[in-house]
Design a protein around this motif. Structure first.
Motif, mmCIF file in Angstrom:
data_model
loop_
_atom_site.group_PDB
_atom_site.id
_atom_site.type_symbol
_atom_site.label_atom_id
_atom_site.label_comp_id
_atom_site.label_asym_id
_atom_site.label_seq_id
_atom_site.Cartn_x
_atom_site.Cartn_y
_atom_site.Cartn_z
ATOM 1 N N LEU A 65 4.229 7.762 11.017
ATOM 2 C CA LEU A 65 3.915 7.029 10.384
ATOM 3 C C LEU A 65 2.737 6.870 10.222
ATOM 4 N N THR A 66 2.222 7.199 9.186
ATOM 5 C CA THR A 66 1.186 7.628 8.714
ATOM 6 C C THR A 66 0.771 6.358 7.196
ATOM 7 N N PRO A 67 -0.664 6.130 7.342
ATOM 8 C CA PRO A 67 -0.545 4.631 6.364
ATOM 9 C C PRO A 67 -0.235 5.281 4.803
ATOM 10 N N ILE A 68 -0.416 6.314 4.480
ATOM 11 C CA ILE A 68 0.126 6.833 3.070
ATOM 12 C C ILE A 68 1.859 6.230 2.964
ATOM 13 N N ARG A 69 2.692 6.585 4.485
ATOM 14 C CA ARG A 69 3.646 6.514 4.632
ATOM 15 C C ARG A 69 4.289 4.989 4.420
ATOM 16 N N ARG A 73 6.917 3.145 2.671
ATOM 17 C CA ARG A 73 7.858 2.103 3.530
ATOM 18 C C ARG A 73 7.801 0.695 2.739
ATOM 19 N N LEU A 74 6.587 0.156 2.210
ATOM 20 C CA LEU A 74 6.432 -1.060 1.930
ATOM 21 C C LEU A 74 7.558 -1.162 0.670
ATOM 22 N N LEU A 120 5.229 -10.432 -0.964
ATOM 23 C CA LEU A 120 4.992 -10.178 0.195
ATOM 24 C C LEU A 120 4.707 -8.280 0.480
ATOM 25 N N ALA A 121 5.282 -7.743 0.010
ATOM 26 C CA ALA A 121 5.227 -6.824 -0.446
ATOM 27 C C ALA A 121 4.423 -6.370 -1.303
ATOM 28 N N LEU A 122 4.394 -6.017 -2.173
ATOM 29 C CA LEU A 122 3.796 -6.507 -3.435
ATOM 30 C C LEU A 122 1.760 -6.369 -2.488
ATOM 31 N N LEU A 123 2.109 -7.332 -1.909
ATOM 32 C CA LEU A 123 0.412 -7.217 -1.745
ATOM 33 C C LEU A 123 0.515 -6.697 -1.178
ATOM 34 N N ASP A 124 1.229 -6.509 0.312
ATOM 35 C CA ASP A 124 0.691 -5.387 1.123
ATOM 36 C C ASP A 124 0.056 -4.020 0.152
ATOM 37 N N ILE A 125 1.083 -3.362 -0.232
ATOM 38 C CA ILE A 125 0.527 -2.446 -1.046
ATOM 39 C C ILE A 125 -0.666 -2.606 -1.881
ATOM 40 N N ALA A 140 10.976 4.902 -4.919
ATOM 41 C CA ALA A 140 12.230 3.631 -4.140
ATOM 42 C C ALA A 140 13.070 5.061 -3.953
ATOM 43 N N PRO A 141 13.167 4.552 -2.032
ATOM 44 C CA PRO A 141 13.757 5.340 -1.188
ATOM 45 C C PRO A 141 15.237 5.568 -1.636
ATOM 46 N N SER A 142 15.880 6.791 -1.452
ATOM 47 C CA SER A 142 17.393 6.658 -1.808
ATOM 48 C C SER A 142 18.623 5.579 -0.276
#
Length: 275
Positions: A65-69, A73-74, A120-125, A140-142
């Protein structure tokens, strides 16, 4: 004292009954046996998740896990969350059409509880410094797509009872995310970044534990055949959660190429946060 016990079997529960016992004692026995039944049901559903874990047995592990990853995930969290409320609303209508009023009520409540979790996910991104809407369009992860397709398929069934198992597996796995893990994620992010809103809600410090308990109580009202269907859906959902993507994991370099043009300026980010 009469110590002869017999089992009284009803449509949904089996109670131990002591003839001629004091009413309060009888009520206490019923409550104790019901509590034991709930524990057994949860273990039954948990075993389905464990079987899925051993079925996958993949040597592939997600990249570190890195910031960009975390942004990646978000994006996955957004895509899984945005369908939950409408799909559970549809499940509620289907349960009602079958006369399963308790399941219809549960599904409707679930739809209300999950409303706006995608935001919530949008706010985090956005807190990570990106154009959130553009990010979720680009990423969009498969594995999330497979999960949503499965969710949609079972809700479209005449009897969408499998959605109970899907919700149980998803939220039960969420209960294994705690404060320690959340702090590890936050430690990876730039100082002062608040990008774990979605994660906190879907963890054991959020509502997941209560949701799991609610589902177990719903399953306790089902027939043995229906319980088996729920357990099968738990297994199938967990398989989707544990299975690595068919393709290779996207690399940090690839993510950087996708996300770099979607970075917003500090001023624009602050303006967006307060708009």
């Amino acid at each position: 004292m009469n110590t002869d016990f017999s089992v009284v079997d009803t449509a949904n529960n089996a109670w131990m009954h002591q003839p001629n016992s004091v009413q309060n004692n009888d009520l206490f026995s019923q409550k104790a046996i019901y509590a034991t039944s709930l524990i057994k049901i949860q273990k039954f559903l948990d075993r389905a998740i464990v079987y899925a874990w051993y079925t996958v047995k993949s040597e592939r592990r997600p990249p570190t896990l890195t910031p960009i990853r975390w942004v990646w995930r978000l994006a996955g969290a957004y895509h899984s969350s945005r369908y939950t409320s409408p799909l559970m609303e549809k499940a509620s209508h289907r349960f009602a059409a079958l006369g399963h009023w308790n399941l219809a009520q549960w599904a409707a409540q679930k739809a209300r509880e999950e409303t706006d979790h995608d935001l919530l996910a949008l706010l985090d991104i956005q807190s990570m410094g990106y154009d959130a809407e553009a990010v979720v369009q680009a990423l969009a992860p498969s594995t999330i797509e497979d999960y949503v397709n499965y969710f949609t398929k079972i809700v479209e069934m005449t009897n969408p009872i499998d959605c109970i198992g899907l919700c149980y597996a998803s939220e039960r796995l969420g209960t294994f995310v705690g404060e320690e893990y959340i702090r590890k994620v936050e430690a990876l992010l730039p100082p002062g970044t608040k990008a774990t809103r979605w994660l906190r809600v879907h963890s054991n410090i959020g509502s997941e534990v209560k949701h799991v308990q609610d589902i177990v109580e719903i399953v306790a009202q089902l027939t043995p055949q229906e319980c088996n269907l729920v357990a099968r859906a738990c297994y199938e959902t967990a398989l989707l959660r544990f299975m690595p993507p068919k393709e290779e994991y996207i690399s940090d370099d690839e993510l950087q190429d996708i996300l770099k043009p979607l970075k917003v300026s500090t001023c624009l980010q602050a303006k967006s946060a307060f708009s």
